[in-house]
Design a protein around this motif. Structure first.
Motif, PDB file in Angstrom:
ATOM      1  N   SER A 188       0.520  -0.929   0.071  1.00  0.00           N
ATOM      2  CA  SER A 188       0.101   0.186   0.206  1.00  0.00           C
ATOM      3  C   SER A 188       0.892   1.179  -0.368  1.00  0.00           C
ATOM      4  O   SER A 188       1.386   1.404   0.925  1.00  0.00           O
ATOM      5  CB  SER A 188      -0.976   0.266   1.607  1.00  0.00           C
ATOM      6  N   THR A 189       0.903   1.100  -0.920  1.00  0.00           N
ATOM      7  CA  THR A 189       1.797   2.911  -1.163  1.00  0.00           C
ATOM      8  C   THR A 189       2.043   3.988  -0.698  1.00  0.00           C
ATOM      9  O   THR A 189       2.716   4.712   0.150  1.00  0.00           O
ATOM     10  CB  THR A 189       1.834   3.406  -2.718  1.00  0.00           C
ATOM     11  N   SER A 190       0.749   4.626  -0.045  1.00  0.00           N
ATOM     12  CA  SER A 190       0.430   5.704   0.366  1.00  0.00           C
ATOM     13  C   SER A 190      -0.042   5.857   1.755  1.00  0.00           C
ATOM     14  O   SER A 190       0.246   6.763   2.352  1.00  0.00           O
ATOM     15  CB  SER A 190      -0.746   6.364  -0.400  1.00  0.00           C
ATOM     16  N   ALA A 191      -0.065   4.192   2.003  1.00  0.00           N
ATOM     17  CA  ALA A 191       0.086   3.391   3.670  1.00  0.00           C
ATOM     18  C   ALA A 191       1.634   3.966   4.077  1.00  0.00           C
ATOM     19  O   ALA A 191       1.443   3.588   5.355  1.00  0.00           O
ATOM     20  CB  ALA A 191      -0.917   2.896   3.931  1.00  0.00           C
ATOM     21  N   ALA A 192       2.017   3.571   3.568  1.00  0.00           N
ATOM     22  CA  ALA A 192       3.578   3.693   3.727  1.00  0.00           C
ATOM     23  C   ALA A 192       3.917   1.548   4.160  1.00  0.00           C
ATOM     24  O   ALA A 192       4.574   1.899   6.229  1.00  0.00           O
ATOM     25  CB  ALA A 192       4.071   4.491   4.146  1.00  0.00           C
ATOM     26  N   GLU A 193       2.981   1.547   4.176  1.00  0.00           N
ATOM     27  CA  GLU A 193       3.222  -0.089   4.701  1.00  0.00           C
ATOM     28  C   GLU A 193       2.639  -1.116   3.474  1.00  0.00           C
ATOM     29  O   GLU A 193       2.009  -1.240   2.629  1.00  0.00           O
ATOM     30  CB  GLU A 193       2.210  -0.434   5.475  1.00  0.00           C
ATOM     31  N   VAL A 194       2.942  -2.617   4.199  1.00  0.00           N
ATOM     32  CA  VAL A 194       2.865  -3.809   3.326  1.00  0.00           C
ATOM     33  C   VAL A 194       1.969  -4.628   3.819  1.00  0.00           C
ATOM     34  O   VAL A 194       2.238  -4.794   4.784  1.00  0.00           O
ATOM     35  CB  VAL A 194       4.354  -4.714   3.136  1.00  0.00           C
ATOM     36  N   ARG A 195       1.406  -4.960   3.622  1.00  0.00           N
ATOM     37  CA  ARG A 195      -0.272  -5.340   4.282  1.00  0.00           C
ATOM     38  C   ARG A 195      -0.503  -6.748   4.037  1.00  0.00           C
ATOM     39  O   ARG A 195       0.063  -7.562   2.732  1.00  0.00           O
ATOM     40  CB  ARG A 195      -1.679  -4.840   3.360  1.00  0.00           C
ATOM     41  N   LEU A 196      -0.242  -7.732   4.808  1.00  0.00           N
ATOM     42  CA  LEU A 196      -0.544  -9.295   4.724  1.00  0.00           C
ATOM     43  C   LEU A 196      -2.032  -9.375   5.161  1.00  0.00           C
ATOM     44  O   LEU A 196      -2.362  -9.241   5.921  1.00  0.00           O
ATOM     45  CB  LEU A 196       0.439  -9.850   6.312  1.00  0.00           C
ATOM     46  N   THR A 243       9.225   2.550   6.635  1.00  0.00           N
ATOM     47  CA  THR A 243       9.678   4.132   6.310  1.00  0.00           C
ATOM     48  C   THR A 243       9.974   5.329   5.132  1.00  0.00           C
ATOM     49  O   THR A 243      10.466   5.541   4.647  1.00  0.00           O
ATOM     50  CB  THR A 243      11.312   4.596   7.462  1.00  0.00           C
ATOM     51  N   TYR A 244       9.315   4.792   4.214  1.00  0.00           N
ATOM     52  CA  TYR A 244       9.256   4.672   2.488  1.00  0.00           C
ATOM     53  C   TYR A 244       7.996   4.194   1.713  1.00  0.00           C
ATOM     54  O   TYR A 244       7.560   3.503   2.764  1.00  0.00           O
ATOM     55  CB  TYR A 244      10.870   4.876   1.582  1.00  0.00           C
ATOM     56  N   MET A 245       8.107   4.669   0.952  1.00  0.00           N
ATOM     57  CA  MET A 245       6.551   4.626   0.212  1.00  0.00           C
ATOM     58  C   MET A 245       7.037   3.320  -0.336  1.00  0.00           C
ATOM     59  O   MET A 245       7.776   2.923  -1.647  1.00  0.00           O
ATOM     60  CB  MET A 245       6.250   5.115  -1.019  1.00  0.00           C
ATOM     61  N   PRO A 246       6.531   2.124  -0.560  1.00  0.00           N
ATOM     62  CA  PRO A 246       6.400   0.004  -1.330  1.00  0.00           C
ATOM     63  C   PRO A 246       6.449   1.184  -2.736  1.00  0.00           C
ATOM     64  O   PRO A 246       5.162   1.125  -2.865  1.00  0.00           O
ATOM     65  CB  PRO A 246       5.955   0.015  -0.295  1.00  0.00           C
ATOM     66  N   ASP A 247       6.832   0.347  -3.622  1.00  0.00           N
ATOM     67  CA  ASP A 247       6.391  -0.086  -4.705  1.00  0.00           C
ATOM     68  C   ASP A 247       5.894  -1.620  -5.216  1.00  0.00           C
ATOM     69  O   ASP A 247       4.803  -2.322  -4.106  1.00  0.00           O
ATOM     70  CB  ASP A 247       7.270   0.490  -6.201  1.00  0.00           C
ATOM     71  N   ASN A 248       7.477  -2.133  -5.055  1.00  0.00           N
ATOM     72  CA  ASN A 248       6.778  -3.811  -5.388  1.00  0.00           C
ATOM     73  C   ASN A 248       7.713  -4.488  -4.852  1.00  0.00           C
ATOM     74  O   ASN A 248       8.140  -4.122  -4.004  1.00  0.00           O
ATOM     75  CB  ASN A 248       7.676  -4.125  -7.524  1.00  0.00           C
ATOM     76  N   HIS A 274       9.833   4.195  -2.979  1.00  0.00           N
ATOM     77  CA  HIS A 274      10.554   5.298  -2.586  1.00  0.00           C
ATOM     78  C   HIS A 274      10.542   6.107  -1.498  1.00  0.00           C
ATOM     79  O   HIS A 274       9.048   6.406  -0.848  1.00  0.00           O
ATOM     80  CB  HIS A 274       9.801   6.126  -4.067  1.00  0.00           C
ATOM     81  N   PRO A 275      11.709   6.388  -1.092  1.00  0.00           N
ATOM     82  CA  PRO A 275      11.794   7.534  -0.015  1.00  0.00           C
ATOM     83  C   PRO A 275      11.004   8.512   0.784  1.00  0.00           C
ATOM     84  O   PRO A 275      10.834   9.371   0.833  1.00  0.00           O
ATOM     85  CB  PRO A 275      13.187   7.751   0.797  1.00  0.00           C
ATOM     86  N   HIS A 276      10.819   9.609  -1.037  1.00  0.00           N
ATOM     87  CA  HIS A 276      10.966  10.689  -0.926  1.00  0.00           C
ATOM     88  C   HIS A 276       9.674  10.888  -2.326  1.00  0.00           C
ATOM     89  O   HIS A 276      10.836  11.585  -3.021  1.00  0.00           O
ATOM     90  CB  HIS A 276      12.178  10.927  -0.658  1.00  0.00           C
TER      91      HIS A 276
END
Length: 394
Positions: free
Chosen positions: A264-272, A290-295, A309-311
């Motif tokens: 979840s990019t805009s939540a800055a987390e990976v959901r399981l 502590t960053y925006m995850p992509d793939n 992407h951190p920033h």
């Protein structure tokens, strides 16, 4: 004594605050990264025994990369046309006839860099209608030789399905079907369950091409317009169901038989999520970042690799700069190909938790996918707007 009406209003206000508190806390944590992760504040981390940029000036703007460990090669999803056409980030060049198509590449990372066998394009056959290919997520079922690609076709995003023939000198992907469906609005990433079943993420409900301001609001407010869809192309008619929702649903990966991970990019987390018998998904936990995850990717050692992407402001600045480089004929000069936004790569396991592997503000930018051949101890990082890929060894 307070009136009954006042008490009722106070009660409603308390309920609304209690209901929105987790959302507010989540938005605060995610939006804090916009200030905290300025490039000058980031650490430089490199836990790889070696790493270097490869395939420079040969491939660029690679969004996804998957490792086929059994055969020691990677499939790279790259698109030089991303400078002019990016439906996720809102780049829509008016002169569509000058937008170059993307390509998929076979990269044999055990071959010498200068070997002709190291890198080869996948040729396409029997593609119907006007050929338009702008690939994002890619997956390959080795048992059935079936290749799936999220294609942000100029006439509308879809999932294209091919049969990949690797038996000849040139790899050829024969088109077998195109999946266009109302529940696959903004396809981004894929995770296969079989040669005919998969999960696909839709990163947004509001498409940038339809309403740019609304799509940005969906992103920055953390509205869960993104979805995960289950697709079964063996059924007749094709079965497509929404099985989960998340803000900016991006990368998706199968952790094991019962667990699916979604970035979840805009939540800055990976959901399981726990996968149920009917392939529905129920969220059970999350991995805060502590960053925006992509793939995302998983490999045979059981770990989950996360790149992102951190920033985001620096990433947006990169995209604007790339647009300013576009010449009248639609070409982008080679001196503009280098990405200038930071990359962050982490590894997660249930036993050891999260470990940061690579953070860079200068060496390799806009990293969006990390994948690994656990057997040989070699991995790759792809960059959404970078020239070449990063190859690393443990």
């Amino acid at each position: 004594m307070p009136s009954l009406r006042l008490l009722s209003r106070l009660a409603i206000a308390v309920v609304l605050v209690a209901w929105s508190l987790p959302w507010l806390q989540g938005r605060k944590a995610a939006l804090t990264l916009l200030v905290k992760n300025k490039p000058e504040n980031l650490p430089e981390i490199n836990k790889f025994s070696s790493s270097s940029s490869k395939l420079v000036n040969k491939v660029r703007n690679c969004e996804d990369g998957i490792i086929i460990e059994e055969d020691a090669f990677a499939i790279l999803s790259c698109d030089p046309g991303r400078d002019l056409w990016n439906t996720v980030m809102g780049t829509f060049h008016q002169k569509r006839d000058v937008i170059p198509n993307g390509k998929l590449w076979i990269y044999r990372y055990e071959e010498a860099d200068d070997s002709e066998k190291a890198l080869a394009p996948i040729e396409f056959a029997d593609y119907p209608g006007d050929y338009s290919f702008h690939p994002l997520g890619v997956e390959y079922d080795r048992d059935t030789s079936t290749l799936f690609v999220c294609n942000h076709h100029i006439d509308g995003s879809r999932v294209d399905v091919f049969t990949l023939d690797l038996s000849k000198n040139a790899a050829v992907a024969k088109h077998t079907r195109t999946i266009i469906h109302p529940l696959i609005r903004t396809p981004n990433s894929l995770a296969l369950l079989s040669g005919t079943e998969f999960y696909v993420t839709n990163d947004h409900y509001i498409r940038r091409r339809d309403w740019a301001l609304g799509a940005l609001a969906e992103t920055y407010l953390g509205i869960p317009g993104g979805t995960v869809a289950y697709v079964n192309i063996a059924s007749e008619p094709i079965e497509v169901r929404t099985v989960a929702r998340a803000p900016f649903a991006n990368g998706v990966a199968i952790l094991n038989a019962s667990t699916v991970a979604v970035a979840s990019t805009s939540a800055a987390e990976v959901r399981l999520y726990t996968r149920l018998e009917d392939n529905s998904l129920v969220q059970t936990s999350s991995i805060p970042l502590t960053y925006m995850p992509d793939n995302l990717s998983t490999n045979s050692d059981g770990s989950l690799l996360i790149a992102g992407h951190p920033h985001p402001p620096t990433f947006d600045k990169l995209i604007k700069y790339r647009r300013s480089c576009i010449a009248e004929d639609g070409s982008v000069p080679q001196e503009c190909w280098k990405a200038t936004s930071p990359t962050w790569v982490s590894k997660w396991t249930a036993e050891r938790g999260l470990e940061d592997l690579y953070v860079s503000t200068t060496e390799y930018g806009s990293g969006c996918t990390a994948a690994k051949d656990a057997k040989r101890g070699v991995g790759i990082v792809t960059g959404l707007y970078e020239n070449g890929i990063l190859v690393w060894r443990e």
